[in-house]
Design a protein around this motif. Structure first.
Motif, PDB file in Angstrom:
ATOM      1  N   ASN A  60       0.777  -1.181  -0.500  1.00  0.00           N
ATOM      2  CA  ASN A  60      -0.350   0.078   0.024  1.00  0.00           C
ATOM      3  C   ASN A  60       1.219   0.847   0.375  1.00  0.00           C
ATOM      4  O   ASN A  60       1.552   1.651   1.581  1.00  0.00           O
ATOM      5  CB  ASN A  60      -1.164  -0.033   1.651  1.00  0.00           C
ATOM      6  N   TYR A  69      -4.445   3.300 -12.094  1.00  0.00           N
ATOM      7  CA  TYR A  69      -6.059   2.850 -12.703  1.00  0.00           C
ATOM      8  C   TYR A  69      -6.397   3.459 -13.768  1.00  0.00           C
ATOM      9  O   TYR A  69      -7.534   3.577 -13.758  1.00  0.00           O
ATOM     10  CB  TYR A  69      -6.534   2.398 -11.415  1.00  0.00           C
ATOM     11  N   SER A 115      -5.230  -5.425   8.585  1.00  0.00           N
ATOM     12  CA  SER A 115      -6.398  -4.395   7.882  1.00  0.00           C
ATOM     13  C   SER A 115      -5.788  -2.796   8.182  1.00  0.00           C
ATOM     14  O   SER A 115      -4.420  -3.012   8.582  1.00  0.00           O
ATOM     15  CB  SER A 115      -6.819  -3.701   9.417  1.00  0.00           C
ATOM     16  N   GLY A 116      -5.554  -2.447   7.022  1.00  0.00           N
ATOM     17  CA  GLY A 116      -5.201  -1.356   5.956  1.00  0.00           C
ATOM     18  C   GLY A 116      -3.861  -1.431   4.914  1.00  0.00           C
ATOM     19  O   GLY A 116      -3.460  -0.647   4.523  1.00  0.00           O
ATOM     20  N   GLY A 118      -4.556  -2.687   1.987  1.00  0.00           N
ATOM     21  CA  GLY A 118      -5.516  -1.947   1.134  1.00  0.00           C
ATOM     22  C   GLY A 118      -6.586  -2.921   0.171  1.00  0.00           C
ATOM     23  O   GLY A 118      -6.502  -2.597  -0.960  1.00  0.00           O
ATOM     24  N   LYS A 119      -7.136  -3.992   0.760  1.00  0.00           N
ATOM     25  CA  LYS A 119      -7.613  -4.778   0.238  1.00  0.00           C
ATOM     26  C   LYS A 119      -8.599  -4.189  -0.526  1.00  0.00           C
ATOM     27  O   LYS A 119      -9.488  -4.697  -1.440  1.00  0.00           O
ATOM     28  CB  LYS A 119      -8.202  -5.767   1.416  1.00  0.00           C
ATOM     29  N   THR A 120      -9.892  -3.839   0.782  1.00  0.00           N
ATOM     30  CA  THR A 120     -11.051  -3.053  -0.252  1.00  0.00           C
ATOM     31  C   THR A 120     -11.307  -2.192  -1.608  1.00  0.00           C
ATOM     32  O   THR A 120     -11.121  -2.249  -2.241  1.00  0.00           O
ATOM     33  CB  THR A 120     -11.643  -2.326   1.349  1.00  0.00           C
ATOM     34  N   GLU A 121      -9.492  -1.364  -1.006  1.00  0.00           N
ATOM     35  CA  GLU A 121      -8.920  -0.570  -2.213  1.00  0.00           C
ATOM     36  C   GLU A 121      -9.270  -1.130  -3.925  1.00  0.00           C
ATOM     37  O   GLU A 121      -9.399  -1.036  -4.951  1.00  0.00           O
ATOM     38  CB  GLU A 121      -7.864   0.426  -2.405  1.00  0.00           C
ATOM     39  N   SER A 169     -12.003   1.523   7.419  1.00  0.00           N
ATOM     40  CA  SER A 169     -11.881   0.206   7.755  1.00  0.00           C
ATOM     41  C   SER A 169     -12.817  -0.558   7.914  1.00  0.00           C
ATOM     42  O   SER A 169     -14.713  -0.664   8.418  1.00  0.00           O
ATOM     43  CB  SER A 169     -10.991  -0.144   9.336  1.00  0.00           C
ATOM     44  N   SER A 170     -12.614  -2.062   6.708  1.00  0.00           N
ATOM     45  CA  SER A 170     -14.351  -2.747   6.858  1.00  0.00           C
ATOM     46  C   SER A 170     -14.445  -3.563   8.433  1.00  0.00           C
ATOM     47  O   SER A 170     -13.926  -4.377   8.863  1.00  0.00           O
ATOM     48  CB  SER A 170     -14.600  -3.760   5.806  1.00  0.00           C
ATOM     49  N   GLY A 372      -9.590  -6.883   7.968  1.00  0.00           N
ATOM     50  CA  GLY A 372      -7.997  -7.409   7.681  1.00  0.00           C
ATOM     51  C   GLY A 372      -7.706  -8.095   9.400  1.00  0.00           C
ATOM     52  O   GLY A 372      -8.483  -7.166  10.006  1.00  0.00           O
TER      53      GLY A 372
HETATM   54  N1  LIG Z   1      -3.896   1.647  -4.235  1.00  0.00           N
HETATM   55  C1  LIG Z   1      -3.749   2.136  -3.682  1.00  0.00           C
HETATM   56  N2  LIG Z   1      -3.182   3.304  -3.814  1.00  0.00           N
HETATM   57  C2  LIG Z   1      -2.938   4.278  -2.814  1.00  0.00           C
HETATM   58  N3  LIG Z   1      -3.565   4.591  -1.996  1.00  0.00           N
HETATM   59  C3  LIG Z   1      -4.073   2.885  -0.986  1.00  0.00           C
HETATM   60  C4  LIG Z   1      -3.508   1.553  -2.033  1.00  0.00           C
HETATM   61  N4  LIG Z   1      -4.996   0.611  -1.601  1.00  0.00           N
HETATM   62  C5  LIG Z   1      -5.226   1.199  -0.366  1.00  0.00           C
HETATM   63  N5  LIG Z   1      -4.821   2.866  -0.484  1.00  0.00           N
HETATM   64  C6  LIG Z   1      -5.056   3.627   1.015  1.00  0.00           C
HETATM   65  O1  LIG Z   1      -4.911   2.846   1.797  1.00  0.00           O
HETATM   66  C7  LIG Z   1      -6.335   3.137   2.669  1.00  0.00           C
HETATM   67  C8  LIG Z   1      -6.750   2.074   3.318  1.00  0.00           C
HETATM   68  O2  LIG Z   1      -6.970   0.574   2.451  1.00  0.00           O
HETATM   69  P1  LIG Z   1      -8.523   0.037   2.596  1.00  0.00           P
HETATM   70  O3  LIG Z   1      -9.319   0.298   3.130  1.00  0.00           O
HETATM   71  O4  LIG Z   1      -8.720  -1.064   1.370  1.00  0.00           O
HETATM   72  O5  LIG Z   1      -7.903  -1.793   3.344  1.00  0.00           O
HETATM   73  P2  LIG Z   1      -8.281  -2.639   4.443  1.00  0.00           P
HETATM   74  O6  LIG Z   1      -7.030  -3.508   3.486  1.00  0.00           O
HETATM   75  O7  LIG Z   1      -9.526  -3.334   2.581  1.00  0.00           O
HETATM   76  O8  LIG Z   1      -8.100  -2.273   5.397  1.00  0.00           O
HETATM   77  P3  LIG Z   1      -9.119  -3.062   6.406  1.00  0.00           P
HETATM   78  O9  LIG Z   1      -8.803  -4.848   6.699  1.00  0.00           O
HETATM   79  O10 LIG Z   1      -9.173  -2.766   7.735  1.00  0.00           O
HETATM   80  O11 LIG Z   1     -10.417  -2.931   6.213  1.00  0.00           O
HETATM   81  C9  LIG Z   1      -7.511   3.375   1.402  1.00  0.00           C
HETATM   82  O12 LIG Z   1      -8.528   4.434   2.440  1.00  0.00           O
HETATM   83  C10 LIG Z   1      -6.383   4.116   0.809  1.00  0.00           C
HETATM   84  O13 LIG Z   1      -5.840   5.883   1.553  1.00  0.00           O
END
Ligand SMILES: Nc1ncnc2c1ncn2[C@@H]1O[C@H](COP(=O)(O)OP(=O)(O)OP(=O)(O)O)[C@@H](O)[C@H]1O
Ligand SMILES: [Mg+2]
Length: 451
Positions: A60, A69, A115-116, A118-121, A169-170, A372
């Motif tokens: 991330n 993208y 967690s954090g 970047g899974k959701t993104e 965070s999801s 996460g």
């Molecule tokens: N590919 C990317 N490029 C730039 N920033 C990113 C990218 N992926 C994630 N981020 C940043 O990191 C933050 C956290 O990512 P994300 O919410 O996808 O985490 P997660 O793995 O889903 O965490 P959780 O398990 O807490 O839900 C996002 O809000 C965004 O600001």
């Protein structure tokens, strides 16, 4: 000079390219420091993605790259073989899509990380790319793919929260099955959600008084998040809700329910005149009770009774018991959580109905996004469930990857010796084993009424 224990020294690939290798399998020495070193080198060269065979590793960057993208990038990855271009999340989606079209079989893409990470993104990017590959021609207005994509911000608005690890965070898991017709166009989608964490409150609903005055919002002392514009997010959520088929009237009802939950949280109790009973504390609490009942369109007296009494079904019949103030608070919070959870389920169901599913769909790509792994100062039952889900997924990953690899070796008649990997079975046993595992013990304790 540093003296190091020889058993802890790993050989370095002195001929590795300065920018690292884009596939870990090309590393001369495949040990942990080598793998981490390669990811680090690539990251320093602005490469956040690296392959490990056909698995994609992402770091991330917490900084959006303007070109990574865009549509131009999507065009490049379309029909390109895995490994032909730089590692990218689009390449993974492309492989899954092409394999589905060629073999007529469904595929799933699993995204895992703490967690954090970047899974959701990442899931969002995968979905955007799939929507780009499989748009339906000639559809006007709200297209299926638009609805599939816009379901993300709606679910995030109600199911995500700020934690110390991740601002967005999801707090629920989701599995989205995107269905495709024979031509490879998106024809429907089914969204399943899991394990919504309800003990955290994040709604910012402007109710005149401001968020700070609501008990459910002011416990964290965090009302604003840097870089987040609440009014903009609110408008984006409203527009996404419209796209996924939630009418204006339904949207109003949703926000009424959210507001009611907040008002319920502000109802306080005092000891009643009878033994072990409670009453609504004061005029302020009474105001919140009345407002909540108006918003929920229910009888105020009945709501009050529901909060300060408990109905128990026994062999002798139904007994109504009054509650002491501490238990009335537990009952109040339980009601608020249940209402919120039902609201979330209602929204998920509404989106599913409005997107529509194909009853006999045979081709789909599923994407799984869970909460996460997380470890806070104080961890509750929710963290146990979340971390257990992550552990279980890791087990599946281990099994799948190693089994698959070894099967391939056997098929190709390659002489192989058993691959040693960190097995997490002990951790899983500790939690899930029957009898004696943590969950079984909790169940037992619950049954005996000690929890
Ligand atoms: N590919 C990317 N490029 C730039 N920033 C990113 C990218 N992926 C994630 N981020 C940043 O990191 C933050 C956290 O990512 P994300 O919410 O996808 O985490 P997660 O793995 O889903 O965490 P959780 O398990 O807490 O839900 C996002 O809000 C965004 O600001
Ligand atoms: Mg997430």
């Amino acid at each position: 000079m540093v003296a190091a224990d020889i058993s802890k020294v790993y050989p370095k690939d002195t001929e590795a390219p300065a920018g690292g290798v884009d596939d870990m399998t090309r590393l001369l020495y495949l040990h942990e420091p080598g793998v981490l070193g390669n990811i680090k080198t690539r990251y320093e060269h602005n490469q956040i993605y690296t392959y490990a065979g056909n698995i994609l590793i992402a770091v991330n960057p917490f900084q959006w790259s303007p070109y990574l993208y865009g549509t131009h990038m999507m065009e490049q990855y379309k029909d390109a073989d895995l490994g032909e271009l730089s590692p990218h999340v689009f390449a993974i989606a492309d492989v899954a899509y092409r394999a589905m079209k060629k073999e007529g079989k469904s595929n799933s893409i699993l995204v895992s990380g703490e967690s954090g990470a970047g899974k959701t993104e990442t899931i969002m990017m995968l979905m955007r790319y799939l929507a780009y590959l499989g748009p339906r021609s000639g559809t006007e207005g709200r297209t299926v793919e638009q609805q599939v994509l816009e379901s993300n911000p709606v679910l995030e608005a109600f199911g995500n929260a700020k934690t110390v690890r991740n601002n967005n965070s999801s707090r629920f898991g989701k599995f989205v099955e995107i269905q495709f017709d024979k031509e490879g166009h998106i024809s429907g989608a089914a969204i399943r959600t899991y394990l919504l964490e309800r003990s955290r409150d994040k709604e910012r609903y402007k109710l005149g008084a401001g968020p700070k005055s609501f008990h459910y919002l002011n416990q964290s002392n965090c009302i604003e998040v840097d870089g987040i514009n609440d009014s903009q997010e609110y408008l984006a959520t409203r527009s996404a809700m419209y796209i996924v088929g939630i009418s204006e009237e339904e949207q109003e009802a949703i926000f009424r329910v959210v507001a009611a939950v907040l008002h319920i949280g502000n109802i306080d109790f005092d000891e009643g005149t009878e033994v072990d009973s409670s009453v609504i504390k004061d005029d302020k609490s009474r105001f919140h009770l009345k407002t909540a009942s108006e918003l929920l369109m229910c009888d105020c007296d009945k709501l009050e009774k529901a909060l300060i009494t408990r109905i128990m079904v026994t062999r002798e019949g139904v007994i109504t018991k009054t509650l002491v103030p501490e238990l009335a608070i537990v009952s109040r919070d339980g009601l608020a959580k249940t209402i919120y959870s039902l609201l979330f389920d209602w929204i998920v169901n509404k989106i599913n109905v409005s997107i529509g599913q194909e009853a006999n769909s045979t081709q789909s790509i599923g994407v799984l996004d869970i909460c996460g792994f997380e470890n806070f100062e104080v961890n509750s039952f929710e963290q146990l469930c979340i971390n257990y889900a992550n552990e279980k997924l890791q087990e599946y990953f281990n099994q799948y990857i190693f089994k698959m690899e070894q099967q391939e070796y056997t098929e190709e008649e390659i002489d192989w010796s058993y691959i040693d990997f960190v097995d997490n079975q002990d951790v899983l046993d500790l939690i899930e084993k029957k009898p004696g595992g943590v969950i079984a013990l909790l169940d037992e304790a619950w049954g005996e009424g000690t929890l």
